[in-house]
Design a protein around this motif. Sequence first.
Motif, short mmCIF file in Angstrom:
data_model
loop_
_atom_site.label_atom_id
_atom_site.label_comp_id
_atom_site.label_asym_id
_atom_site.label_seq_id
_atom_site.Cartn_x
_atom_site.Cartn_y
_atom_site.Cartn_z
N SER A 18 49.78 52.81 47.37
CA SER A 18 50.20 52.04 48.23
C SER A 18 49.44 50.16 47.73
O SER A 18 50.65 49.64 48.40
N ALA A 19 48.22 49.85 47.48
CA ALA A 19 48.25 49.10 47.64
C ALA A 19 46.63 48.59 46.35
O ALA A 19 46.33 49.87 46.36
N ILE A 20 46.16 47.76 46.21
CA ILE A 20 44.40 47.31 44.95
C ILE A 20 44.65 46.34 45.93
O ILE A 20 44.65 45.37 46.28
N ILE A 21 43.61 47.22 45.96
CA ILE A 21 42.33 44.78 45.83
C ILE A 21 40.96 44.69 45.38
O ILE A 21 40.34 45.61 44.69
N VAL A 22 41.22 43.50 45.25
CA VAL A 22 40.60 42.89 43.74
C VAL A 22 39.76 41.25 44.37
O VAL A 22 40.46 41.20 45.73
N ASN A 23 38.59 41.28 44.31
CA ASN A 23 37.87 40.11 44.69
C ASN A 23 37.21 39.62 43.76
O ASN A 23 36.60 39.58 43.12
N SER A 24 37.68 37.94 43.26
CA SER A 24 37.28 37.39 42.59
C SER A 24 37.58 36.10 42.33
O SER A 24 38.58 34.83 43.26
N PRO A 25 36.28 35.17 42.63
CA PRO A 25 34.81 35.85 42.20
C PRO A 25 34.49 37.01 43.25
O PRO A 25 34.64 36.96 44.03
N ASN A 26 33.80 37.48 42.03
CA ASN A 26 33.47 38.94 42.40
C ASN A 26 31.85 39.17 43.44
O ASN A 26 30.94 38.70 43.41
N ASN A 27 31.79 40.09 44.72
CA ASN A 27 31.10 40.09 45.28
C ASN A 27 30.73 41.96 45.21
O ASN A 27 31.29 42.44 45.23
N PRO A 28 29.84 42.29 44.13
CA PRO A 28 29.01 41.14 43.77
C PRO A 28 28.10 41.25 42.64
O PRO A 28 27.00 40.61 41.97
N THR A 29 29.01 40.88 41.57
CA THR A 29 28.73 41.21 40.39
C THR A 29 28.81 39.08 40.19
O THR A 29 28.09 38.61 38.96
N GLY A 30 29.37 38.52 40.97
CA GLY A 30 29.58 37.18 40.54
C GLY A 30 30.67 37.02 39.61
O GLY A 30 31.10 36.39 39.02
N GLY A 31 30.95 38.29 38.61
CA GLY A 31 32.27 37.86 37.62
C GLY A 31 33.39 37.56 38.10
O GLY A 31 33.49 37.49 39.55
N VAL A 32 34.38 37.32 36.69
CA VAL A 32 35.61 36.82 38.00
C VAL A 32 37.02 37.12 36.69
O VAL A 32 36.52 37.38 35.95
N LEU A 33 38.27 37.20 36.91
CA LEU A 33 38.96 37.72 36.45
C LEU A 33 39.53 36.68 36.57
O LEU A 33 39.99 35.67 36.85
N ASP A 34 39.73 36.36 34.96
CA ASP A 34 40.88 35.19 34.11
C ASP A 34 42.40 35.64 34.36
O ASP A 34 42.75 36.65 35.18
N GLU A 35 43.12 34.45 34.10
CA GLU A 35 45.00 34.70 34.33
C GLU A 35 45.52 35.57 34.14
O GLU A 35 46.50 36.54 34.38
N GLU A 36 44.63 35.81 33.06
CA GLU A 36 45.60 37.42 32.11
C GLU A 36 45.14 39.10 32.69
O GLU A 36 45.82 39.68 32.63
N ASP A 37 44.20 38.83 33.03
CA ASP A 37 43.70 40.17 34.04
C ASP A 37 44.53 40.20 35.31
O ASP A 37 44.99 41.27 35.47
N LEU A 38 44.85 38.84 36.00
CA LEU A 38 45.47 38.44 37.24
C LEU A 38 46.86 39.22 36.56
O LEU A 38 47.24 39.69 37.19
N LYS A 39 47.57 39.14 35.45
CA LYS A 39 48.67 39.61 35.25
C LYS A 39 48.64 40.32 34.65
O LYS A 39 49.83 41.52 36.04
N ILE A 60 47.39 43.08 35.99
CA ILE A 60 46.62 43.94 37.89
C ILE A 60 48.22 43.55 38.55
O ILE A 60 48.86 44.51 38.55
N HIS A 61 49.10 42.69 38.43
CA HIS A 61 50.18 42.39 39.46
C HIS A 61 51.10 43.56 37.96
O HIS A 61 52.40 43.76 39.43
N ASP A 62 51.55 42.82 36.92
CA ASP A 62 52.04 44.38 35.86
C ASP A 62 52.53 45.44 36.54
O ASP A 62 53.27 45.79 36.81
N VAL A 63 51.06 46.02 37.16
CA VAL A 63 50.43 47.54 37.24
C VAL A 63 51.52 48.03 38.71
O VAL A 63 51.84 48.65 38.58
N ALA A 64 50.83 46.68 38.84
CA ALA A 64 51.56 46.63 40.20
C ALA A 64 52.73 46.68 40.61
O ALA A 64 53.80 47.71 41.27
N GLU A 65 53.41 45.98 39.77
CA GLU A 65 55.09 46.08 39.61
C GLU A 65 55.82 47.64 39.29
O GLU A 65 56.09 48.13 39.81
#
Length: 388
Positions: free
Chosen positions: A164-185, A187-192
Motif C-alpha cells: 500500500s505504500a513505500i517509504i523513501v528517504n533522501s538524503p538518507n539516514n544512515p548512509t548519507g546517500g541521495v536519490l537523483d531525479e531519475e531514481d525518484l521517477k 520509484i514513482h512509476d513503480v508506485a503507479e
Amino acid sequence: MDWTSHIMERIPASGTLKMFELANRLEREGRQVYHFEVGQPDYDTPKNIVDAAIDALKAGHTRYTPARGIPPLLDAIEETYGKRGIKIDGRRNVIVTPGAKMALFGGLYAAIDQGDDVLVLSPAWPTYRVMVRTAGGKPIDVPTSMDYKLDPELLKARANRHVSAIIVNSPNNPTGGVLDEEDLKLIHDVAEDYDFLVFSDEIYDALVYDGFEQKSMLKVDPSMERTMAISGFSKAYSMTGWRLGYAIGNPESINNLVRIQQNTTSCATSFVQHAGIEALRGDQSFIENVRAEYQRRRDRITELFCEIEGIQCANPMGAFYVFPDFSEYGLTSATLAELLLKMVGVCSTPGVAFGTDYDYNLRFSYATDMESIENGLTKLKKYLETFS
Ligand SMILES: Cc1ncc(COP(=O)(O)O)c(C=O)c1O
C-alpha cells in the motif's frame, strides 16, 4: 494483570540504548568518549529564529492554533517550495506538525490497513518499521547499496498488489546517500504501476554537498496524487528540540492528517510556528555556512576511513552520516560497536539497527567537531591495526 497492550509488542526498546548507557558509564568513570552516534546538528538554533519565538511569546501567541497550522506559516511553506519550482497551495496541501516524526506517523496511520505491506527503502531509520507495524502494516525492506544506490530490479521484484505504500528517504539516514531525479521517477512509476503511495522523507534536503541539489518527490508527482512529502525544521535550522515539521500532499490525505492531529497533539506549539516563519523567510546564510562546514567534515571523515585497511566507505552527498562497511573484521555490528566504545571510546551506531542486511556496517555521524573526528578516527585506526 498485564497492563501492557499487544501494540507494545510492535514497539521494541531502542536498539541503541545499550550504547548510550555504556557511553554514559564510561564518561562517569572519566573516560573520553568520541560521540559519533548523535543524530542531530551540533549548532545552536540561529538567533533570528530564537528572537522570533521570544517575540511571539511576548505577543501572546500561547494558545491552540488551527490543527493544520497558522496560515502565515502555511503560506511561508508554499513560498519556499515555490522557489524550488514546486507549486503547492499552503492552505490545502500542507499540515504543520510537532516534528516530521508526527507527520510521518499520522500519514502512515491514515493510509495503512491491517496486514498491508509497506516497502521500506533500506538501510532505513528504524522508526519507519516501528511506525508501519504500529499502524498494522508489515514493513518489507528493499535493500540498496552502502550509499543508497537504488536497485531498480529489486524494487520491481518486491512490488506487488499487496503493497500500500513505500517509504523513501533522501538524503538518507544512515548512509548519507541521495536519490537523483531519475531514481525518484522510477520509484514513482513503480508506485503507479502497482497503485501504492509514496512517503518521501525529505528532512535532510538542505544538507547536500558538492553542488548536488536534492529534488523533491513532489517534482515527479506535481498533482500529489500518490505522494506525501515529509520535512521539517530540525536538521536544516538546528531546531530538533523545538518540534516543528510538516507534510505536503493532496487535500484528502492532508485532511486525514488534520483529523488525527485534532484528536492527538491538537497542533504544533503556537510560538514555535511563528519562529518557523522566521526560519523560512529570514536570512538563510546559516544553512550555507553549516553546509560548507559539514562538507569539510564529510571529506575528512571519509578520507580517514579510506586510510584504514579493510574498511569500505562511500563519500555520500547528503545528511551528516557515513555508513562504512567493516565486514573484513568479521564481527557483527553490535559486537563491533561495543568493542570500539570500550577499547577506544569511539561511540557509533550498529548497522543492524537500520536493517538486517547491514550487520557489518556502523553509522558515524559527523555532526561533531573536527577535533573529535581527527582524534576519534586516529584511535580507531590504531586499534583496528591490532586485528591484523
Ligand atoms: C530520516 C529522519 N526522518 C525524520 C527525523 C525526525 O525529524 P523531526 O525531528 O522533525 O521529528 C529524523 C531524526 O533523526 C530522521 O533521521
